[in-house]
Design a protein around this motif. Structure first.
Motif, mmCIF file in Angstrom:
data_model
loop_
_atom_site.group_PDB
_atom_site.id
_atom_site.type_symbol
_atom_site.label_atom_id
_atom_site.label_comp_id
_atom_site.label_asym_id
_atom_site.label_seq_id
_atom_site.Cartn_x
_atom_site.Cartn_y
_atom_site.Cartn_z
ATOM 1 N N THR A 1 0.850 -1.193 0.000
ATOM 2 C CA THR A 1 0.000 0.000 0.000
ATOM 3 C C THR A 1 0.885 1.242 0.000
ATOM 4 O O THR A 1 1.865 1.310 0.740
ATOM 5 N N ILE A 2 0.536 2.204 -0.851
ATOM 6 C CA ILE A 2 1.232 3.499 -0.885
ATOM 7 C C ILE A 2 0.200 4.591 -0.672
ATOM 8 O O ILE A 2 -0.765 4.701 -1.436
ATOM 9 N N ILE A 3 0.392 5.392 0.363
ATOM 10 C CA ILE A 3 -0.504 6.505 0.660
ATOM 11 C C ILE A 3 0.150 7.790 0.170
ATOM 12 O O ILE A 3 1.249 8.152 0.602
ATOM 13 N N MET A 4 -0.524 8.444 -0.771
ATOM 14 C CA MET A 4 -0.003 9.648 -1.421
ATOM 15 C C MET A 4 -0.610 10.885 -0.753
ATOM 16 O O MET A 4 -1.828 11.056 -0.749
ATOM 17 N N LEU A 5 0.239 11.735 -0.199
ATOM 18 C CA LEU A 5 -0.212 12.886 0.576
ATOM 19 C C LEU A 5 0.031 14.206 -0.138
ATOM 20 O O LEU A 5 0.968 14.334 -0.935
ATOM 21 N N ASP A 6 -0.786 15.189 0.187
ATOM 22 C CA ASP A 6 -0.519 16.574 -0.203
ATOM 23 C C ASP A 6 0.020 17.294 1.019
ATOM 24 O O ASP A 6 -0.736 17.789 1.859
ATOM 25 N N THR A 7 1.341 17.342 1.140
ATOM 26 C CA THR A 7 1.951 17.926 2.334
ATOM 27 C C THR A 7 1.861 19.442 2.343
ATOM 28 O O THR A 7 1.990 20.061 3.412
ATOM 29 N N VAL A 8 1.621 20.059 1.175
ATOM 30 C CA VAL A 8 1.428 21.513 1.142
ATOM 31 C C VAL A 8 0.059 21.853 1.737
ATOM 32 O O VAL A 8 -0.071 22.774 2.544
ATOM 33 N N MET A 9 -0.950 21.096 1.371
ATOM 34 C CA MET A 9 -2.266 21.271 1.976
ATOM 35 C C MET A 9 -2.218 21.004 3.477
ATOM 36 O O MET A 9 -2.894 21.663 4.263
ATOM 37 N N LEU A 10 -1.389 20.050 3.872
ATOM 38 C CA LEU A 10 -1.311 19.668 5.279
ATOM 39 C C LEU A 10 -0.551 20.692 6.117
ATOM 40 O O LEU A 10 -0.927 20.979 7.257
ATOM 41 N N CYS A 11 0.515 21.258 5.542
ATOM 42 C CA CYS A 11 1.440 22.080 6.336
ATOM 43 C C CYS A 11 1.537 23.535 5.910
ATOM 44 O O CYS A 11 2.010 24.371 6.684
ATOM 45 N N GLY A 12 1.138 23.848 4.695
ATOM 46 C CA GLY A 12 1.232 25.217 4.230
ATOM 47 C C GLY A 12 2.219 25.374 3.099
ATOM 48 O O GLY A 12 3.023 24.482 2.804
ATOM 49 N N HIS A 13 2.185 26.537 2.468
ATOM 50 C CA HIS A 13 3.049 26.822 1.326
ATOM 51 C C HIS A 13 4.429 27.245 1.811
ATOM 52 O O HIS A 13 4.612 27.677 2.945
ATOM 53 N N SER A 14 5.410 27.093 0.923
ATOM 54 C CA SER A 14 6.761 27.590 1.198
ATOM 55 C C SER A 14 7.301 28.234 -0.059
ATOM 56 O O SER A 14 6.952 27.852 -1.171
ATOM 57 N N ASP A 15 8.152 29.233 0.105
ATOM 58 C CA ASP A 15 8.741 29.969 -1.009
ATOM 59 C C ASP A 15 10.236 29.701 -1.034
ATOM 60 O O ASP A 15 10.984 30.171 -0.173
ATOM 61 N N GLY B 1 1.917 26.940 8.115
ATOM 62 C CA GLY B 1 0.592 26.449 8.497
ATOM 63 C C GLY B 1 -0.304 26.392 7.282
ATOM 64 O O GLY B 1 -0.107 27.113 6.305
ATOM 65 N N PRO B 2 -1.298 25.525 7.300
ATOM 66 C CA PRO B 2 -2.152 25.318 6.127
ATOM 67 C C PRO B 2 -2.978 26.551 5.796
ATOM 68 O O PRO B 2 -3.363 27.324 6.676
ATOM 69 N N LEU B 3 -3.253 26.698 4.507
ATOM 70 C CA LEU B 3 -4.088 27.807 4.058
ATOM 71 C C LEU B 3 -5.507 27.647 4.585
ATOM 72 O O LEU B 3 -6.138 28.617 5.005
ATOM 73 N N ARG B 4 -5.982 26.407 4.582
ATOM 74 C CA ARG B 4 -7.323 26.113 5.098
ATOM 75 C C ARG B 4 -7.209 24.984 6.115
ATOM 76 O O ARG B 4 -6.941 23.823 5.749
ATOM 77 N N ALA B 5 -7.401 25.321 7.373
ATOM 78 C CA ALA B 5 -7.262 24.338 8.442
ATOM 79 C C ALA B 5 -8.228 23.174 8.264
ATOM 80 O O ALA B 5 -7.896 22.025 8.577
ATOM 81 N N VAL B 6 -9.414 23.435 7.748
ATOM 82 C CA VAL B 6 -10.407 22.378 7.588
ATOM 83 C C VAL B 6 -9.914 21.327 6.595
ATOM 84 O O VAL B 6 -10.111 20.115 6.788
ATOM 85 N N ASP B 7 -9.242 21.762 5.510
ATOM 86 C CA ASP B 7 -8.712 20.814 4.523
ATOM 87 C C ASP B 7 -7.566 20.001 5.118
ATOM 88 O O ASP B 7 -7.451 18.798 4.875
ATOM 89 N N ALA B 8 -6.703 20.669 5.874
ATOM 90 C CA ALA B 8 -5.586 19.975 6.507
ATOM 91 C C ALA B 8 -6.093 18.935 7.504
ATOM 92 O O ALA B 8 -5.610 17.794 7.533
ATOM 93 N N ASN B 9 -7.071 19.301 8.301
ATOM 94 C CA ASN B 9 -7.610 18.374 9.298
ATOM 95 C C ASN B 9 -8.325 17.198 8.643
ATOM 96 O O ASN B 9 -8.226 16.054 9.116
ATOM 97 N N ARG B 10 -9.030 17.480 7.547
ATOM 98 C CA ARG B 10 -9.728 16.405 6.844
ATOM 99 C C ARG B 10 -8.720 15.382 6.300
ATOM 100 O O ARG B 10 -8.932 14.174 6.401
ATOM 101 N N GLN B 11 -7.624 15.870 5.741
ATOM 102 C CA GLN B 11 -6.605 14.968 5.229
ATOM 103 C C GLN B 11 -5.955 14.168 6.356
ATOM 104 O O GLN B 11 -5.714 12.968 6.219
#
Length: 335
Positions: free
Chosen positions: A162-176, A185-195
């Motif tokens: 099994t391979i679980i593919m994550l969106d770590t930007v959604m989870l943790c926030g953007h970086s430059d 921190g995530p742009l939308r806390a609700v999306d991060a928590n759902r993931q």
């Protein structure tokens, strides 16, 4: 009324027992009678350039070596670990970047296998939904959702991967990368928590013999970006608790392998640029770093993985055609 309730209950139980999703099809390669393993490549930060020639020398040489390794060692699929299109992703599913940076580069028949994709921070600077939509336009681009789960039967073994593919930007926030900004921190806390809730559920349910998690940001890294504090807090405890075999990522533009608390950490971010930065060496656990290569002379690199009935073999390659490092991880143990 009682019959209707019983029918409804049976349906609910049936849905529960049907979890997880169906196993992925390995195609013709997976059906060969003598096959007893699954092979794949892991490649991060491979996303070319936003203007002509739309590719880098490192990307071209890495693609060529990927083809050779896939021919010689086999590759049923490829994990694309984010930063798929530098520097600001794509704006629409009609973007020419899909052709210029992807389809026209990885042309070898040995690379015409499923590419399972996650988004990186540069992808989130554009339209990630457009990349998801491109799955309907390409026979090998597989990006069904921001985060998702893949399940495989290892041929002729009775074992599972099994391979679980994550969106770590959604989870943790953007970086430059240009200002060395860390995820704040995530742009939308609700999306991060759902993931995160979804991830906790998938890990708790998993009975896979080999359980991998993949994302863009590293948990541990000795290079420019260093460890990701958000993932140390939210993800690392789950990897340890649920006996995850390995975590694979990119973001730092080099090749690294670390082991800590029974988990193997793969950094494969040398698909387009190469960075020798070693500035976070003191920010990872003592003796956890087992391998590092960021030499420009390698002209890029990637990781080949083979999952057998009892072992996960990881081999690191440079684009000049040399195997750099190899390690082995055992299948999960329960109870």
């Amino acid at each position: 009324m009682a019959f209707a309730l019983l029918t409804l209950l049976s349906a609910v139980v049936g849905v529960t027992l049907c979890y997880p999703a169906a196993f992925e099809d390995l195609g013709a390669n997976g059906s060969k009678c003598n096959r007893t393993s699954i092979r794949f490549l892991a490649l991060g930060d491979w996303g070319g350039l936003p203007s002509a020639p739309y590719v880098t020398t490192v990307q071209i040489t890495t693609a060529q070596e990927m083809s050779k390794v896939a021919e010689q060692m086999g590759a049923d699929f490829i994990l694309a670990l984010g930063d798929n299109f530098y520097y600001k992703g794509v704006e629409s599913v009609d973007s020419p970047r899909f052709q210029e940076t992807f389809e026209s580069v990885y042309t070898s028949k040995y690379l015409r296998v499923p590419w399972y994709v996650v988004a990186g921070n540069h992808d989130h600077a554009g339209n990630v939904t457009a990349q998801i939509e491109y799955s309907q336009r390409s026979d090998r681009w597989k990006f069904p959702s921001y985060y998702y789960e893949l399940n495989f039967l290892i041929p002729n073994t009775g074992k599972t991967l099994t391979i679980i593919m994550l969106d770590t930007v959604m989870l943790c926030g953007h970086s430059d990368d240009f200002t060395d900004e860390k995820p704040r921190g995530p742009l939308r806390a609700v999306d991060a928590n759902r993931q995160l809730v979804w991830l906790q559920d998938r890990l708790a349910r998993s009975k896979a013999d080999f359980l991998l998690v993949a994302g863009h940001y590293p948990v541990w890294s000795v290079s420019e970006h260093g460890p990701t504090k958000c993932l140390l807090k939210k993800l690392r405890p789950l990897l340890i608790k649920h006996n995850v075999t390995s975590y694979l990522c990119g973001h730092d533009h080099n090749l690294q392998y670390l082991e800590e608390s029974g988990v193997g950490y793969v950094v494969s971010g040398a698909g387009n640029f190469v960075d020798p930065d070693f500035s976070h060496f003191d920010h990872v656990p003592k003796d956890s770093l087992k391998y590092f290569n960021g030499q420009e002379s390698t002209k890029g690199g990637f990781v080949h993985a083979e999952v057998t009935n009892s072992m996960l073999f990881l081999t690191y390659f440079q684009s000049k055609g040399t195997s750099l490092f190899r390690t082995v991880l055992s299948q999960r143990k329960f109870g």
